[in-house]
Design a protein around this motif. Structure first.
Motif, PDB file in Angstrom:
ATOM      1  N   GLU A   1       0.820  -1.204   0.000  1.00 53.45           N
ATOM      2  CA  GLU A   1       0.000   0.000   0.000  1.00 53.45           C
ATOM      3  C   GLU A   1       0.858   1.259   0.000  1.00 53.45           C
ATOM      4  N   LEU A   2       1.895   1.283   0.821  1.00 56.58           N
ATOM      5  CA  LEU A   2       2.686   2.508   0.919  1.00 56.58           C
ATOM      6  C   LEU A   2       3.519   2.742  -0.337  1.00 56.58           C
ATOM      7  N   ILE A   3       3.970   1.664  -1.003  1.00 60.24           N
ATOM      8  CA  ILE A   3       4.693   1.837  -2.262  1.00 60.24           C
ATOM      9  C   ILE A   3       3.802   2.538  -3.280  1.00 60.24           C
ATOM     10  N   GLY A   4       2.536   2.108  -3.346  1.00 61.53           N
ATOM     11  CA  GLY A   4       1.612   2.737  -4.288  1.00 61.53           C
ATOM     12  C   GLY A   4       1.398   4.205  -3.969  1.00 61.53           C
ATOM     13  N   GLY A   5       1.261   4.523  -2.671  1.00 61.10           N
ATOM     14  CA  GLY A   5       1.040   5.904  -2.284  1.00 61.10           C
ATOM     15  C   GLY A   5       2.211   6.797  -2.637  1.00 61.10           C
TER      16      GLY A   5
ATOM     17  N   ILE B   1       2.521   5.544  10.394  1.00 63.60           N
ATOM     18  CA  ILE B   1       1.901   4.653  11.382  1.00 63.60           C
ATOM     19  C   ILE B   1       2.344   3.212  11.160  1.00 63.60           C
ATOM     20  N   ALA B   2       2.251   2.744   9.919  1.00 59.36           N
ATOM     21  CA  ALA B   2       2.632   1.363   9.610  1.00 59.36           C
ATOM     22  C   ALA B   2       4.101   1.113   9.916  1.00 59.36           C
ATOM     23  N   GLU B   3       4.952   2.059   9.538  1.00 61.83           N
ATOM     24  CA  GLU B   3       6.388   1.870   9.754  1.00 61.83           C
ATOM     25  C   GLU B   3       6.732   1.835  11.237  1.00 61.83           C
TER      26      GLU B   3
ATOM     27  N   ARG C   1      -8.450   5.732  13.170  1.00 63.23           N
ATOM     28  CA  ARG C   1      -9.041   4.433  12.792  1.00 63.23           C
ATOM     29  C   ARG C   1      -7.999   3.529  12.154  1.00 63.23           C
ATOM     30  N   TYR C   2      -7.079   4.116  11.408  1.00 62.67           N
ATOM     31  CA  TYR C   2      -6.044   3.320  10.753  1.00 62.67           C
ATOM     32  C   TYR C   2      -5.104   2.689  11.787  1.00 62.67           C
ATOM     33  N   ILE C   3      -4.793   3.413  12.843  1.00 64.62           N
ATOM     34  CA  ILE C   3      -3.966   2.845  13.913  1.00 64.62           C
ATOM     35  C   ILE C   3      -4.646   1.608  14.494  1.00 64.62           C
TER      36      ILE C   3
END
Length: 292
Positions: free
Chosen positions: A85-89, A159-161, A228-230
């Motif tokens: 997901e983050l690569i696409g962003g 957040i993901a990282e 919400r993503y967290i």
């Protein structure tokens, strides 16, 4: 006063230099054993989803060790999906972005994240036979254009990282784990430290520009989405499929039981507390709105 975008560009330039000087060949770096011991933890027990609960006490040691195999595969699978997901962003923003001068860093970022996805997925497929799917949930709208959309995208990346790095740091030198498990966590942390440093600087600049362009109310709406993503990222660690693969009865019930256990809330706070505090401090996410 220094232009915040100049600070971001300076940080990105410095980190790109470090990245290129420390680049490695992942295909030569990792020595993949044909199999991993089935009597050894693959994930630090203190990081497993049942640790510290009555459920954990009900498991014998062989069950805990078996579960650790599938928890490790699930954790690495979550990394694969978040990286995708983050690569696409980032790819969408290499040249079309509010913040010029960052293209070189974004190319390096994508190159490193592509390598990360490869070694996480390789582990999952070699030793777990699959990459676990991730169950998406509706997080509400995140389709805003321009600076607000960038705030959402790069907020989610940070957040993901930071969540994954919390686990990487703990497992990088845990000699209870097979060497390949330690190595993957250690290598990922070394690269992610650069990405996190950049991400925090970028979020401050995006926050300032977003407030100027669209106002605090829109920034607060973005914060609701990121809160919400967290929660979504934390809950992704509790995968009923891994409980099923570990031969635990009623895997969906196990997931619900653990997510509802107050003992787990404290672990969640440890895992994302630093991230929540940062977003709260810069005025994007109200820490009290994050459900853990």
């Amino acid at each position: 006063m220094t232009n915040p975008w100049q600070r971001v560009t300076d940080v990105a330039t410095r980190l790109s230099t470090v990245s290129r000087e420390s680049r490695y060949d992942p295909y030569a770096l990792f020595d993949w054993p044909p199999s991993l011991p089935d009597n050894q933890y693959w994930m630090s027990p203190e990081l497993m989803t049942g640790y510290g609960t009555a459920f954990w006490d009900e498991l014998d040691e062989p069950q805990r060790v078996m579960l650790s195999r599938y928890e490790a595969v699930n954790f690495f699978s979550v990394n694969v999906h978040l990286i995708r997901e983050l690569i696409g962003g980032v790819a969408d923003r290499i040249y079309t972005t509010w913040h010029p001068g960052l293209s070189e860093f974004f190319h390096d970022f994508i190159a490193e994240e592509n390598v990360h996805a490869w070694f996480f997925a390789t582990f999952c497929q070699r030793y777990g036979g699959k990459v676990y799917p991730i169950r998406r949930i509706d997080l509400g709208s995140s389709s805003a254009d321009g600076i607000v959309r960038d705030l959402v995208v790069f907020g989610r990346i940070l957040i993901a990282e930071e969540l994954c790095d919390f686990f990487n740091v703990a497992m990088a030198d845990d000699d209870r784990l097979p060497p390949i498990c330690q190595q993957i966590n250690r290598v990922h942390h070394q690269d992610e430290a650069r990405h996190i440093a950049f991400g925090r600087q970028l979020m401050r600049a995006l926050r300032d520009e977003a407030i100027e362009r669209v106002g605090q109310e829109k920034v607060a709406e973005t914060g609701e989405h990121l809160a919400r993503y967290i929660t979504f990222c934390v809950r992704s660690l509790y995968n009923r499929d891994m409980y099923a693969d570990a031969a635990l009865p009623d895997p969906a019930g196990v997931r619900n039981r653990l997510l509802g256990d107050p003992q787990r809330t404290e672990m969640h706070r440890r895992a994302v507390g630093r991230t929540v505090a940062f977003f709260n401090r810069i005025g994007i996410v109200d820490g009290d709105r994050v459900r853990l």
